[in-house]
Design a protein around this motif. Structure first.
Motif, short mmCIF file in Angstrom:
data_model
loop_
_atom_site.label_atom_id
_atom_site.label_comp_id
_atom_site.label_asym_id
_atom_site.label_seq_id
_atom_site.Cartn_x
_atom_site.Cartn_y
_atom_site.Cartn_z
N ILE A 7 -27.24 62.07 -25.04
CA ILE A 7 -26.22 61.28 -25.74
C ILE A 7 -24.93 61.30 -24.93
N ASN A 58 -19.01 52.40 -32.62
CA ASN A 58 -19.96 52.65 -31.54
C ASN A 58 -19.43 53.65 -30.51
N SER A 61 -23.78 56.48 -27.29
CA SER A 61 -24.96 55.71 -26.89
C SER A 61 -25.96 56.65 -26.23
N LEU A 62 -27.21 56.23 -26.17
CA LEU A 62 -28.25 57.00 -25.49
C LEU A 62 -28.16 56.78 -24.00
N SER A 73 -23.19 58.27 -36.52
CA SER A 73 -23.18 57.37 -35.37
C SER A 73 -24.26 57.75 -34.37
N ILE A 74 -24.38 59.06 -34.11
CA ILE A 74 -25.38 59.52 -33.15
C ILE A 74 -26.78 59.38 -33.73
N TRP A 122 -27.99 57.22 -35.80
CA TRP A 122 -28.50 55.86 -35.74
C TRP A 122 -28.90 55.46 -34.33
N GLU A 123 -28.21 55.97 -33.32
CA GLU A 123 -28.63 55.71 -31.94
C GLU A 123 -30.02 56.29 -31.68
N ASN A 160 -32.74 54.38 -33.97
CA ASN A 160 -33.01 53.01 -33.51
C ASN A 160 -33.74 52.97 -32.17
N ALA A 161 -33.81 54.11 -31.49
CA ALA A 161 -34.42 54.13 -30.16
C ALA A 161 -35.94 54.17 -30.21
#
Length: 217
Positions: free
Chosen positions: A145, A167, A170-171, A195-196, A198-199, A202-203
């Motif tokens: 992350i 946002n 991000s990954l 926030s983290i 969901w990243e 969603n991956a």
């Protein structure tokens, strides 16, 4: 050691002289408000997380009290370069948290922005995470992350500004089919871990659990 004679280690709460590896004396230790949360049960962190993202399990070591002992302990680690505090907090955690058959696949801690990391010299969560990794025999990844924006410390923001951040993470590499234990210092609004999470979610076909040093709700 000579330095220990002239500059003995003192309890961060009452200033009694204590062993070099300790943070607090035995009397002040009794004043720490540990949560005794059930990792897989329902409590305030899980309730708040479930409103923001799908969560598996949640745990907080201590109750965060403004100007209290828990705040002093975390600030020793976070702002005063007391890196051994990470190992101490990990030891307290492993004494209270039995993952049993709910072990995650990977430990991931909330990252600092590279500029903040350079300013501070280290990520306060890394030693904590690495100590947990060694005890539980679970791998960690400090690179998965990344924080996209440099900003002032979360502790200095009001809740409105924290919620307005868009946002921030991000990954940096693909990940799928993993159960991630996301680690942070203090859970307040839950905005950072959400926030983290969901990243990660969603991956791919991932699951997320949460572990924090303290909960401030």
């Amino acid at each position: 050691m000579i330095l220990d004679l002239f500059f003995p280690n003192r309890c961060i709460h009452c200033s009694r002289i204590i062993d070099a590896e300790l943070l607090v004396c035995s009397l002040c230790f009794e004043q720490i408000h540990f949560t005794h949360f059930d990792y897989s049960g329902d409590h305030i962190i899980k309730e708040k997380c479930k409103l923001m993202f799908p969560v598996e399990n949640t745990y907080a070591l201590m109750k965060f009290e403004q100007d209290g002992l828990s705040q002093k302990i975390i600030h020793e680690l976070k702002y005063k370069s007391r890196e051994n505090a990470g190992n101490t907090l990990a030891e307290w955690t492993t004494e209270r948290l039995d993952l049993k058959d709910k072990k995650p696949d990977l430990l991931v801690s909330v990252p600092l922005h590279p500029k903040k990391l350079k300013e501070r010299g280290y990520n306060q969560l890394h030693l904590f995470t690495e100590a947990l990794s060694k005890f539980y025999d679970i791998p960690f990844d400090h690179e998965i992350i990344q924080r996209n924006h440099y900003s002032k410390a979360q502790a200095l923001k009001d809740k409105k500004n924290r919620l307005e951040t868009v946002n921030p993470f991000s990954l940096s590499k693909p990940i799928s089919g993993k159960h991630i234990l996301l680690i942070d210092d203090v859970f307040t609004t839950g905005n950072t871990v959400s926030s983290i999470a969901w990243e990660i979610l969603n991956a791919g076909d991932n699951r997320v659990s949460i572990l924090v040093m303290a909960v401030d709700v």
